[in-house]
Structures are given as structure tokens and as C-alpha cells.
Write a protein that holds these residues in place. Structure first.
Motif, PDB file in Angstrom:
ATOM      1  N   ARG A 375      43.270  40.842  46.871  1.00 27.80           N
ATOM      2  CA  ARG A 375      42.962  39.668  47.704  1.00 27.80           C
ATOM      3  C   ARG A 375      42.626  40.036  49.160  1.00 27.80           C
ATOM      4  N   PRO A 376      43.411  40.889  49.822  1.00 32.72           N
ATOM      5  CA  PRO A 376      43.060  41.238  51.210  1.00 32.72           C
ATOM      6  C   PRO A 376      41.733  41.982  51.323  1.00 32.72           C
ATOM      7  N   ARG A 379      38.808  39.491  51.393  1.00 32.60           N
ATOM      8  CA  ARG A 379      38.888  38.391  52.354  1.00 32.60           C
ATOM      9  C   ARG A 379      37.623  38.256  53.213  1.00 32.60           C
ATOM     10  N   ASP A 380      37.073  39.347  53.701  1.00 36.68           N
ATOM     11  CA  ASP A 380      35.920  39.296  54.599  1.00 36.68           C
ATOM     12  C   ASP A 380      34.622  39.693  53.915  1.00 36.68           C
ATOM     13  N   THR A 381      34.552  39.497  52.591  1.00 38.63           N
ATOM     14  CA  THR A 381      33.342  39.822  51.848  1.00 38.63           C
ATOM     15  C   THR A 381      32.729  38.549  51.280  1.00 38.63           C
ATOM     16  N   GLY A 384      34.858  36.666  48.967  1.00 37.65           N
ATOM     17  CA  GLY A 384      36.121  36.168  49.472  1.00 37.65           C
ATOM     18  C   GLY A 384      36.381  34.712  49.172  1.00 37.65           C
ATOM     19  N   ASN A 385      35.322  33.936  48.961  1.00 34.46           N
ATOM     20  CA  ASN A 385      35.496  32.511  48.678  1.00 34.46           C
ATOM     21  C   ASN A 385      35.579  32.202  47.181  1.00 34.46           C
TER      22      ASN A 385
END
Length: 622
Positions: A375-376, A379-381, A384-385
Motif C-alpha cells: 500500500r505505501p 500511494r504516489d503512483t 494509488g487510487n
């Protein structure tokens, strides 16, 4: 008449082939996951049978040959000791093989679980030839730590000037390249087992070999051949060029009258449960030794007491070899210390006795840990959604490995041995993206583990024993029903049987039906994405960058609190069997399940006692 006075047709001899396979580094009669003795396994007990069989052969003037057929280098904690120890003394497996005087060793798919470099380090410590005939390196300048074949010689009394020349080849499934893709892809190629065996046998005969033996890390499959089949004992035997075959891979015990094979074949179970014995009687004809008579059988290290006197428990038939036990005392103690390292705690028992009934908290823990590690990183890829799911399958589920082969971690303090019990294989973590249609097919492939059950019947086994339990993926974060009244959609090789077959019902995410074009990220093991289990839909999924982590390590981090608790912990149980009134199936689990019978609904589950082979028989009302 002296040996020199014998005519050629009077010169005879016997070769006794002693075989082990699929030891998975069970060197001693000890279960490191529960940290207690286990009389049902261990090369240390097989060693006693080896000594007895050699003495019998010597008394009859017969020669002997001791071989192993792969999946023996790694597999238990004693074989995974820290690297610095291997610099001070040879690895335990290497010392055990040398102590027993093995003459040749073949390789199996699991011997490549840690990659070529670590395998090389292990094999360089073994004195006898290590063989793998159907694997080659892509880089012609590099070298592999094994050979493609070996020629061994044995002499018989009265025929010292005419040694028996024995050719040994070894093959493993082409699928190894998929199962260990993260270690082997782009580095090696693997040929078809049957074609390779035919070529190597011809080459060995051309080198003057009188007999040819195949260490074939493969099981009983269809009698018809086909390129690249995984279980090829029948087509190998039907080549007509092999005098004896040592089988493996599927953990069966052969010979078995239910599985007749056209040449002498033994498959000595797994984990050191049996010694395989093949006796080849030979006669000198036209200057070469020819096989005239064969016998083959298995010798078990333990027997199962009757249900009446011991509940089907195993009791040893032979003692452990004291020389081997002494040689491995330091390794045994070090392994127990390492496995006793605390990693965290669990508030509930984690066991796999009811994994095929949808009740497996150990499986849930793996899924949560995988998701928490991924999950982390997402997050910024762009992924991530996406909703994050986690797919995992049981590692220990009885079946051919026996009624003691289940994960069983009590509530309370967790140790490293419990983590290895939950995750027996050193798989790495991967992340993929796929859509709803691919997810559904993934689950359909998994649901092929179940037999088709006619509504209104009772007593039929729920599980198809020809399918492996480690290919029963559960995808956490989804909810779905499995309707076993419908035929399977996919065959075990991944081929679509019938596009109209749909066992997966009511597939939902957060209570809502899943559109075919909705996308999800899925945390999953490298074994599955590499092709293990023939889940073609998982292989075709888009891969995302994932930190190079082993699943075992993320379990440790999750239990220890180094990873955040994952939202998947709050999701409802993923699956259940569809309801069919007046229908009851049977499932078999380990006798240790008696401790956890309160996990089951007494209105739906009936306990029918213990089978002759030690499994607990449970009726399940659908």
C-alpha cells in the motif's frame, strides 16, 4: 568353477538401486515448525534403511547405487542457515549426502527457489555428481554447478574385468522456468523432459553404458505424451531406452498397483518417508550386460497404527542413524535457536485445518501483511487510487504430504518458526493490475480444486486430489460464492474447458457487483505471477514496481508492528460455498483439527472419525 572359467552367458550380477526423493531438507526426524520430534520423516531414519539394504546386497554379492531425485537441497529451516555459517563448515545437506555416500543426485524445481548462485554454493560442497540434463544457460560463457549426465561403474565377483557401466540422467519439468521465473528467467532454458531423456539415453549408450537410469523429477500423468507436460512418468517409461526410473515431484509412493508403469519405477514419497529399492539382475550377453529380471519396492520408516489402538498415529519402524544425528547436532541446535526468535504475537490461533472451508486465519494474516507492505509503495503512483486486494494460497494442507502437514500456530507469542510454518516457501512479493473479468477467471481457476457435486447427494469428496492445494488462491478484499454443482471452468493446465461454466457467483467488492472493466491492484506472490499453477490470467496482468521483499519478511514486519494495520482486516471473509439443501460432502483434515472444532458450525459439520491413513473425516452440509 572360478570366475575366470565362466563362459560369458554364465556371468551374472545384481545391482541394487537405493533412492530418495523430495526430502525438502528433512535431514533429521524433527519438525522445526512445531519444534518437536516427528517419527514420520527424516533422512536420519532412511539412513538406517540404507545401511540395512546395503548389508543385504553385500551378503548376496550385489552392487549398490544410492541416488536422490531432487527437491532435497532446500525446504526446511536447517537448510536455510545464515550465510556466514556456510563459510566455516559445509552445509548440513551436503554433509548428510556425503556421510551416506550418495553416488548421484538429480535436481528438482524447488532446488532453484533461492536462485542459481545459492544453489551453486550448496552444490559445490557435495562430492558426488549432481545432474540436471534438460537445463542450459543462456550465456554460453557461464557455467552451471551441475552436469548433464554421469557414468558410474560397478563390478561383480568373477567379472572384475567387465564392469557394469551405468548411465545416469536427470530431468525436471519445463514449468520450473515459470515457478522460479524471478530467479531463472533470461538466465536458463529448459528442454522437454521426454525428448531430452531420449537424447541423453542414446548418448549414454554410445558411451558404452550397459544400463541407463533416469532421475525423473516428475509424477504420474496421462499415458499419452505431449510437449512440455509436467508429469511424464508414462511417456518416459514408454521410450524403451530406460532400464529404471526414480520418480518424484508429486510426493506419491510408487510402485502402486493402481498406477502400473512399463519399466521399474519407484517414487519414495517425500520428506524422508520411504526408501525406494530397485533390484536389477543382469547377465553378460555379446560383451554387454543386459537386464534379465527386475523387482522394485518401498521401505517405509514408520507405520500407521490402527485407529483402534492409536487413532492412526505413526510409529517408527527404524531408529535414527546415530552417526548422522551426531554429525548434525550443532546444526540442529542452531536451527532451533534461530527458529525460537520472537517476532510478535497473535491473539487467536492460526491454523490451516479448515482452509478449504473458508476458515483460515493464517491465510488472512498473509493477505493483510502483503497489502500492508504494498500500500505505501502505491500511494504516489497512478495505481494509488485503485482498490487494493491481496491474493494468497495455503502452504500446508495435508494431502499427499500427510495428516501432520498443516499450519498450527497457537495464540500468544509468535516465533520465527511460526512464520516459516505459515509461509513454507521463500516467495517474493509482487503487485499486478487487472480488471473484473480477469479477477473472475482467476477465482474460477482457483475453484477448480473442488470436485463437481451433484445436488442432493452425500458422501462425495469435496476436493479433487489431482489438484494441488497450494493453487487455491483466496483473494482478500472481495466477497464471492463458489458453486460446486457447476463443472470447473478451467483445467489444471489453465486450458478453458467450457466458457459457459461459472462456479463464481455473487462476486462483489464492498457489497457491490464488480463490472468487468473495473480495475484492481492485487498483492500476490512471485510464484503465482511467474506461472505457478498455470493461472494465465494472473500472468497476463500488468505488473507494478514492488519493493524486493520476501513474503516471510512482510509477515514478520506486520506481526511486529513495523507495518501499519491494513484496512483489509476489516473486510468480511472472502468466500463461502454456495448452499445446496440436502447435499453433504466430505473433507479430510489433520487430527490436530480436533482442538479447533469449535470453529465449525455443529449444525453443518459432522465428525466421522479418523481414516486408516490418519486424516480426520468431516461431513459438510452445503
Amino acid at each position: 568353477m572360478t570366475g575366470s572359467d565362466q563362459t560369458e552367458d554364465e556371468k551374472v550380477g545384481s545391482l541394487r538401486i537405493l533412492a530418495t526423493t523430495d526430502l525438502h531438507a528433512n535431514l533429521l526426524s524433527h519438525d522445526y515448525y512445531s519444534d518437536r520430534p516427528d517419527p514420520s520423516l527424516g533422512l536420519s531414519r532412511v539412513a538406517t534403511l540404507i545401511a540395512e539394504a546395503r548389508e543385504e546386497a553385500a551378503a548376496k554379492g550385489a552392487a549398490t547405487l544410492l541416488v536422490d531425485n531432487g527437491d532435497s537441497i532446500f525446504g526446511t529451516p536447517i537448510a536455510e542457515r545464515p550465510m556466514q555459517l556456510s563459510e566455516t563448515r559445509p552445509a548440513p545437506v551436503a554433509r548428510a549426502f556425503d556421510l551416506l555416500g550418495y553416488d548421484a543426485i538429480g535436481l528438482g524445481n524447488h532446488d532453484f527457489d533461492f536462485g542459481l548462485d545459492q544453489l551453486r554454493q550448496a552444490l559445490l560442497q557435495i562430492s558426488c555428481p549432481v545432474i540436471c540434463s534438460n537445463m542450459q544457460l543462456v550465456d554460453p560463457q557461464a557455467s552451471l554447478p551441475f552436469c548433464q549426465s554421469a557414468v558410474l561403474e560397478r563390478v561383480f565377483p568373477g567379472s572384475e574385468d567387465l564392469p557394469l557401466r551405468i548411465g545416469v540422467l536427470s530431468v525436471l519439468p519445463m514449468q520450473t522456468l515459470k515457478w522460479a521465473a524471478h530467479q531463472l528467467q533470461g538466465r536458463v532454458t529448459i528442454d522437454d523432459m521426454v525428448q531430452c531423456a531420449a537424447r541423453q539415453a542414446d548418448a549414454l549408450r554410445a558411451r558404452g553404458c550397459d544400463i541407463v537410469i533416469a532421475l525423473a523429477h516428475t509424477g504420474i500423468g496421462e499415458q499419452t505424451t505431449g510437449y512440455g507436460i509436467e508429469n511424464a512418468l508414462h511417456p518416459l517409461a514408454d521410450l524403451g531406452v530406460l532400464d529404471a526410473i526414480i520418480g518424484g515431484h508429486t510426493h506419491l509412493t510408487l510402485p502402486d498397483p493402481r498406477h502400473p508403469v512399463s519399466v521399474p519405477v519407484v517414487m519414495p514419497g517425500a520428506h524422508g518417508s520411504h526408501l525406494g529399492v530397485i533390484d536389477l539382475h543382469v547377465q553378460l550377453q555379446s560383451g554387454r550386460w543386459t537386464v534379465t529380471k527386475t523387482t522394485c519396492r518401498l521401505r517405509p520408516i514408520a507405520r500407521r497404527k490402527t485407529i483402534a489402538d492409536a487413532g492412526g498415529m505413526l510409529v517408527p519402524l527404524v531408529a535414527e542413524d546415530p552417526v548422522m544425528v551426531d554429525a548434525l547436532t550443532e546444526d540442529h541446535a542452531e536451527t532451533r535457536r534461530r527458529m525460537a526468535q520472537p517476532v510478535g504475537s497473535t491473539s487467536r490461533p492460526l491454523h490451516s485445518y479448515f482452509t478449504f472451508l473458508g476458515r483460515d486465519q493464517a491465510l488472512a494474516l498473509v493477505a493483510w501483511a502483503q497489502a500492508a507492505a504494498v500500500r505505501p509503495a502505491l500511494r504516489d503512483t497512478v495505481a494509488g487510487n485503485l482498490p487494493l486486494l491481496s491474493a494468497t494460497a495455503p502452504g500446508k494442507f495435508g494431502a499427499r504430504s500427510g495428516p501432520s502437514n498443516y499450519t498450527d500456530v497457537p495464540a500468544g507469542q509468535m516465533y520465527m518458526r511460526h512464520v516459516v510454518d505459515i509461509q513454507p516457501f521463500p516467495n517474493e512479493l509482487r503487485t499486478v493490475v487487472l480488471n473484473g473479468a480477469q479477477l473472475r477467471d482467476w477465482l474460477e481457476m482457483s475453484a477448480g480444486l473442488f470436485n463437481q457435486i451433484a445436488p442432493g447427494t452425500s458422501g462425495d469428496p469435496l476436493l479433487d486430489t489431482d489438484r494441488a492445494g497450494h493453487n487455491f488462491d483466496v483473494i482478500f478484499g472481495l466477497q464471492y460464492d463458489i458453486d460446486v454443482s457447476v463443472p470447473a471452468r478451467f483445467a489444471s493446465d489453465g486450458e478453458l474447458i467450457d466458457p459457459s461454466n461459472h462456479r463464481i457467483r455473487n462476486l462483489r467488492w464492498k457489497g457491490a457487483p464488480i463490472p468487468e472493466n473495473q480495475h484492481f491492484a492485487v498483492a500476490v506472490s512471485s510464484y503465482r505471477i511467474g506461472g505457478g499453477g498455470n493461472f494465465t490470467m494472473a500472468q497476463a496482468a500488468t505488473r507494478l514496481p514492488t519493493p524486493p521483499l520476501r513474503v516471510r519478511d512482510v509477515i514478520c514486519d506486520y506481526v511486529a508492528g513495523r507495518l501499519m494495520r491494513d484496512p483489509l482486516e476489516q473486510a468480511p471473509p472472502p468466500w463461502r460455498l454456495s448452499s445446496h439443501p440436502s447435499t453433504e460432502v466430505e473433507i479430510f483434515t489433520g487430527p490436530g483439527a480436533r482442538t479447533y472444532l469449535t470453529d465449525l458450525d455443529p449444525a453443518r459439520h459432522n465428525l466421522y472419525g479418523t481414516t486408516a491413513d490418519g486424516f480426520l473425516r468431516i461431513g459438510v452440509k452445503l
